[in-house]
Design a protein around this motif. Structure first.
Motif, PDB file in Angstrom:
ATOM      1  N   ALA A 110      33.734  18.748 -24.265  1.00 34.67           N
ATOM      2  CA  ALA A 110      33.264  19.680 -25.396  1.00 34.67           C
ATOM      3  C   ALA A 110      31.794  20.116 -25.417  1.00 34.67           C
ATOM      4  CB  ALA A 110      33.736  19.357 -26.684  1.00 34.67           C
ATOM      5  N   ALA A 111      31.120  18.907 -25.154  1.00 34.30           N
ATOM      6  CA  ALA A 111      29.457  18.976 -24.963  1.00 34.30           C
ATOM      7  C   ALA A 111      29.250  19.911 -23.887  1.00 34.30           C
ATOM      8  CB  ALA A 111      29.119  17.557 -24.816  1.00 34.30           C
ATOM      9  N   VAL A 113      31.017  22.378 -22.423  1.00 33.72           N
ATOM     10  CA  VAL A 113      31.491  23.568 -22.872  1.00 33.72           C
ATOM     11  C   VAL A 113      30.148  24.329 -23.727  1.00 33.72           C
ATOM     12  CG1 VAL A 113      32.918  25.281 -24.119  1.00 33.72           C
ATOM     13  CG2 VAL A 113      33.834  23.549 -22.736  1.00 33.72           C
ATOM     14  N   ALA A 114      29.492  23.439 -24.639  1.00 37.38           N
ATOM     15  CA  ALA A 114      28.595  23.762 -25.570  1.00 37.38           C
ATOM     16  C   ALA A 114      27.325  24.176 -24.816  1.00 37.38           C
ATOM     17  CB  ALA A 114      28.267  22.730 -26.453  1.00 37.38           C
ATOM     18  N   ALA A 117      27.484  27.149 -22.748  1.00 30.64           N
ATOM     19  CA  ALA A 117      27.569  28.549 -23.625  1.00 30.64           C
ATOM     20  C   ALA A 117      25.991  28.783 -24.052  1.00 30.64           C
ATOM     21  CB  ALA A 117      28.386  28.253 -24.938  1.00 30.64           C
ATOM     22  N   LEU A 118      25.243  27.525 -24.024  1.00 29.72           N
ATOM     23  CA  LEU A 118      23.865  27.693 -24.555  1.00 29.72           C
ATOM     24  C   LEU A 118      23.101  28.393 -23.456  1.00 29.72           C
ATOM     25  CD1 LEU A 118      21.456  27.318 -26.509  1.00 29.72           C
ATOM     26  CD2 LEU A 118      21.367  24.847 -25.524  1.00 29.72           C
ATOM     27  N   TRP A 197      22.422  13.078 -25.236  1.00 27.43           N
ATOM     28  CA  TRP A 197      22.143  14.540 -25.164  1.00 27.43           C
ATOM     29  C   TRP A 197      21.024  14.732 -24.659  1.00 27.43           C
ATOM     30  CZ3 TRP A 197      18.754  17.446 -27.546  1.00 27.43           C
ATOM     31  CH2 TRP A 197      18.010  16.990 -28.444  1.00 27.43           C
TER      32      TRP A 197
END
Length: 270
Positions: A110-111, A113-114, A117-118, A197
């Motif tokens: 999920a991270a 994908v984020a 997208a960013l 992150w």
């Protein structure tokens, strides 16, 4: 009589030894998966290092590489947590530790994908201004400096504490069953994302498709999570390293031998 007592003692310890061997096998398997991940990732990334803000390709391809990369980078440092969970559940289901590890990877997926997208949004909105000879160099250096700053924040300290001492996290979020194993793994992964992150952002800044930088970040993560130093000692050391890298990228990028300096404008993400 003594021999009989000794035999009974050995029999009583047999389940303990068997469980320990099972957990050791699980840890070895996690390291083997990580090793396979490193080999596969190195093969897939061969010749793709374009330096800072390297093109991420299509979402499907990127996500496949990202999940494999996370298994390679994170499984060695999360192995003690998985082994602890296995100790608490192995008698009920030998499958659950693997479901826990799967839930952990699900959070990192999920991270990913984020992050994709960013990156795609930034490319669409800013376009050529992200090229190295425009704003790309300053963004890369600035990302490293922001990551250095995050290392010494209270939030980083809390997240790292959860990663280094997972017993409280496991007991405080206990869920039964296979779905519970996945949910607990996902929650452990969330603490790990909170902890790492900024380091992963640093990897994007210098070269997300570089195995050398990937190994460097993985080593930092492993040291932070497993070396028995005080947390503040570890994070301040990491912060100093990231700050030095950020300054070098801004002032003298050619001084970093592992850094590929982009020669053309940044390629599209998608």
């Amino acid at each position: 009589m003594a021999a009989a007592a000794g035999s009974g003692s050995d029999t009583g310890l047999a389940p303990v030894y068997a469980a320990a061997r099972t957990r050791l096998g699980l840890v070895a398997a996690l390291f083997a998966v990580a090793g396979i991940g490193w080999v596969w990732t190195a093969h897939e990334m061969q010749g793709m290092d374009g330096g800072p803000w390297t093109s991420l390709g299509s979402l499907g391809w990127f996500l496949g590489v990202w999940i494999t990369m996370m298994a390679a980078m994170m499984f060695p440092s999360v192995a003690p947590t998985v082994a602890l969970y296995a100790r608490m559940t192995m008698e009920r289901s030998p499958l659950r530790p693997w479901l826990f590890a799967g839930g952990y990877l699900l959070t990192w997926a999920a991270a990913g994908v984020a992050a994709y997208a960013l990156g795609l949004t930034a490319t669409k909105l800013l376009g050529g201004t992200l090229a190295w000879d425009s704003s790309g160099r300053w963004l890369a250096g600035g990302t490293l400096i922001v990551a250095a700053s995050y290392e010494i924040t209270p939030l980083k300290d809390v997240c790292l504490g959860k990663c280094r001492s997972p017993l409280g996290v496991l007991l405080g979020s206990w869920r039964e069953g296979n779905s519970g194993a996945i949910r607990m793994g996902a929650k452990s992964g969330a603490w790990c994302v909170g902890c790492c992150w900024a380091l992963m952002a640093s990897l994007f800044a210098v070269a997300v498709m570089s195995v050398s930088w990937m190994a460097c970040v993985a080593a930092i993560i492993a040291v932070e999570k497993t070396v028995p130093w005080r947390r503040r000692t570890v994070t301040y050391a990491t912060s100093a390293v990231l700050l030095a890298l950020g300054i070098l990228v801004l002032a003298a990028p050619q001084a970093l031998p592992a850094l590929t300096i982009p020669s053309t404008e940044m390629m599209p993400t998608g």
